[in-house]
Write a protein that holds these residues in place. Structure first.
Motif, short mmCIF file in Angstrom:
data_model
loop_
_atom_site.label_atom_id
_atom_site.label_comp_id
_atom_site.label_asym_id
_atom_site.label_seq_id
_atom_site.Cartn_x
_atom_site.Cartn_y
_atom_site.Cartn_z
N GLN A 83 0.87 -1.22 -0.10
CA GLN A 83 0.15 -0.10 -0.01
C GLN A 83 0.93 1.22 -0.06
OE1 GLN A 83 -3.52 -0.35 2.72
NE2 GLN A 83 -2.73 -2.34 3.09
N TRP B 61 -6.29 -7.56 -0.12
CA TRP B 61 -7.25 -6.65 -0.90
C TRP B 61 -7.25 -5.28 -0.92
CZ3 TRP B 61 -10.07 -6.97 -5.00
CH2 TRP B 61 -10.92 -6.05 -5.06
N TYR B 62 -6.66 -4.74 0.39
CA TYR B 62 -6.54 -3.34 0.45
C TYR B 62 -5.49 -2.84 -0.55
CZ TYR B 62 -8.97 -3.80 4.80
OH TYR B 62 -10.04 -4.03 5.70
N GLU C 277 -7.19 -3.62 -4.65
CA GLU C 277 -8.45 -2.96 -5.09
C GLU C 277 -8.04 -2.37 -6.18
OE1 GLU C 277 -11.19 -0.17 -5.88
OE2 GLU C 277 -9.53 0.09 -4.72
N VAL D 205 -6.77 -3.77 -9.59
CA VAL D 205 -8.00 -4.38 -10.30
C VAL D 205 -8.88 -3.43 -11.02
CG1 VAL D 205 -10.05 -5.51 -10.10
CG2 VAL D 205 -8.12 -6.44 -9.04
N GLY D 206 -8.95 -2.10 -10.33
CA GLY D 206 -9.75 -0.76 -10.95
C GLY D 206 -9.17 -0.15 -11.97
N GLY E 102 -6.52 -7.66 -13.41
CA GLY E 102 -7.25 -8.26 -12.39
C GLY E 102 -7.92 -9.64 -12.97
N LEU F 11 -10.98 -13.45 -1.88
CA LEU F 11 -10.63 -12.65 -2.87
C LEU F 11 -10.91 -12.48 -4.24
CD1 LEU F 11 -6.75 -12.44 -1.67
CD2 LEU F 11 -8.58 -10.86 -1.31
N PHE G 294 -14.12 -10.67 -4.35
CA PHE G 294 -13.99 -9.37 -4.51
C PHE G 294 -13.57 -8.82 -5.80
CE2 PHE G 294 -12.85 -9.07 0.42
CZ PHE G 294 -14.04 -9.33 0.91
N ILE G 295 -12.56 -9.57 -6.55
CA ILE G 295 -12.20 -9.25 -7.66
C ILE G 295 -13.20 -9.30 -8.75
CG2 ILE G 295 -10.43 -9.87 -9.65
CD1 ILE G 295 -8.66 -11.30 -7.76
N ARG H 291 -15.35 -6.49 -8.16
CA ARG H 291 -14.90 -5.11 -8.58
C ARG H 291 -14.99 -4.76 -9.88
NH1 ARG H 291 -13.73 -0.76 -9.68
NH2 ARG H 291 -12.13 0.62 -8.89
N GLN I 76 -17.06 -1.89 -12.14
CA GLN I 76 -16.61 -1.28 -12.98
C GLN I 76 -17.18 -1.49 -14.51
OE1 GLN I 76 -12.38 -1.19 -12.61
NE2 GLN I 76 -12.14 -0.86 -14.68
#
Length: 318
Positions: free
Chosen positions: A244, A275-276, A279, A282-283, A289, A301, A304-305, A308, A312
């Motif tokens: 991050q 994930w933090y 994200e 992937v965006g 992604g 995960l 989540f992927i 997301r 999008q």
């Protein structure tokens, strides 16, 4: 089981040294509604720790007691700050709290005497050597002096020598933290530390190396190797956290290695920490992604992927 409700204050990890071993490295927290001080025993679990309830350290048997903070001193004795008020809850009335009778207690084991101390009187090399003191108070105060002083060639040499010679994990970590606090942690320190046999040293080498938020290609490559090959879940947690602090465009190779560990699926930290960092990747790039989705062995995960990317796509179609 812990007594009282869920309002707590004043966490202290006791590392003062003068209390019996049963209290060393334990977590003390005041339970406000229970008018007592709980003691928890940290236990390693997966990538981190959990706290298990130990025996209560102290029960005041007085509903007015509200200890808000605890600190141990240079002798290892502990000071408790007690707000002492009949009202345990927040409100905005000026007359709703009794501000006239707060209390300060000192808890001493086996008549431990108070001794005068002046850490600032030590020479800078003495502050370095205090990183090896059994009482964390001395190490912390000396580290603050070194951070303010900046050190010199002699302190730098001594710090590096003691760190290389250290066989005790805590001593080595303190010396590493001191280099970081002084702004003298280098990429060479980090790369060497990330290859250390001790997982705590590897983990903190990652964190200190990413404080600048500007890792070199060599450091990023080392993170990728650790993400793929390090057997320690804690090290992988530090890698995920460190990501991050890296540019989004640099994260993909490390993330792809992290999501390949099926054994981390039930960890209480890793899936969300990964994930933090993931994200925004992937965006930003759907092809990455998809690649992460194909490589991912952590079910939550994958969910989540997918969510997301679907969100999008939905937004893009409007």
């Amino acid at each position: 089981e812990a007594g009282g409700g869920h309002a707590h204050a004043g966490l202290m990890m006791y590392q003062g040294g003068s209390w019996p071993e049963a209290y060393q490295d334990r977590a003390f927290m005041n339970n406000i509604h229970g008018q007592r001080i709980n003691m928890d025993v940290p236990e390693r679990k997966g990538s981190g720790y959990v706290g298990r309830h130990g025996p209560d350290f102290l029960n005041f048997n007085d509903r007015w007691s509200q200890v808000l903070n605890m600190l141990y001193d240079h002798n290892g004795s502990v000071y408790l700050v007690d707000w002492y008020d009949a009202n345990q809850c927040h409100h905005r009335r000026d007359d709703g709290h009794d501000r006239s009778n707060g209390r300060i207690y000192k808890v001493v084991y086996d008549e431990e005497p108070w001794t005068p101390v002046d850490v600032s009187a030590h020479r800078p090399e003495g502050w370095v050597r205090l990183q090896l003191h059994p009482n964390e108070w001395f190490a912390l105060q000396a580290r603050k002096r070194l951070m303010e002083h900046g050190g010199n060639e002699a302190t730098d040499t001594l710090l590096n020598r003691l760190m290389d010679e250290a066989t005790d994990t805590l001593h080595r970590l303190r010396l590493m933290w001191t280099l970081g606090a002084m702004g003298k942690w280098t990429e060479a320190h980090g790369l060497r530390g990330m290859s250390h046999t001790d997982e705590d040293v590897r983990a903190w080498s990652i964190q200190l190396s990413l404080e600048s938020r500007n890792p070199t290609a060599q450091t990023l490559k080392k993170l990728e190797t650790l993400a793929a090959e390090d057997p320690s879940a804690m090290v992988r947690l530090y890698v995920a956290s460190a990501l991050q602090r890296t540019p989004v465009v640099s994260r993909f190779p490390v993330l792809k290695a992290l999501v390949s560990h099926a054994e981390d699926a039930e960890d209480h930290n890793l899936p969300l920490m990964i994930w933090y960092a993931m994200e925004p990747v992937v965006g930003q790039d759907s092809s990455q992604g998809i690649s992460l989705l194909q490589a991912c062995k952590i079910p939550i995960l994958r969910e989540f992927i997918t969510r997301r990317m679907a969100t999008q796509s939905l937004v893009a179609s409007r």
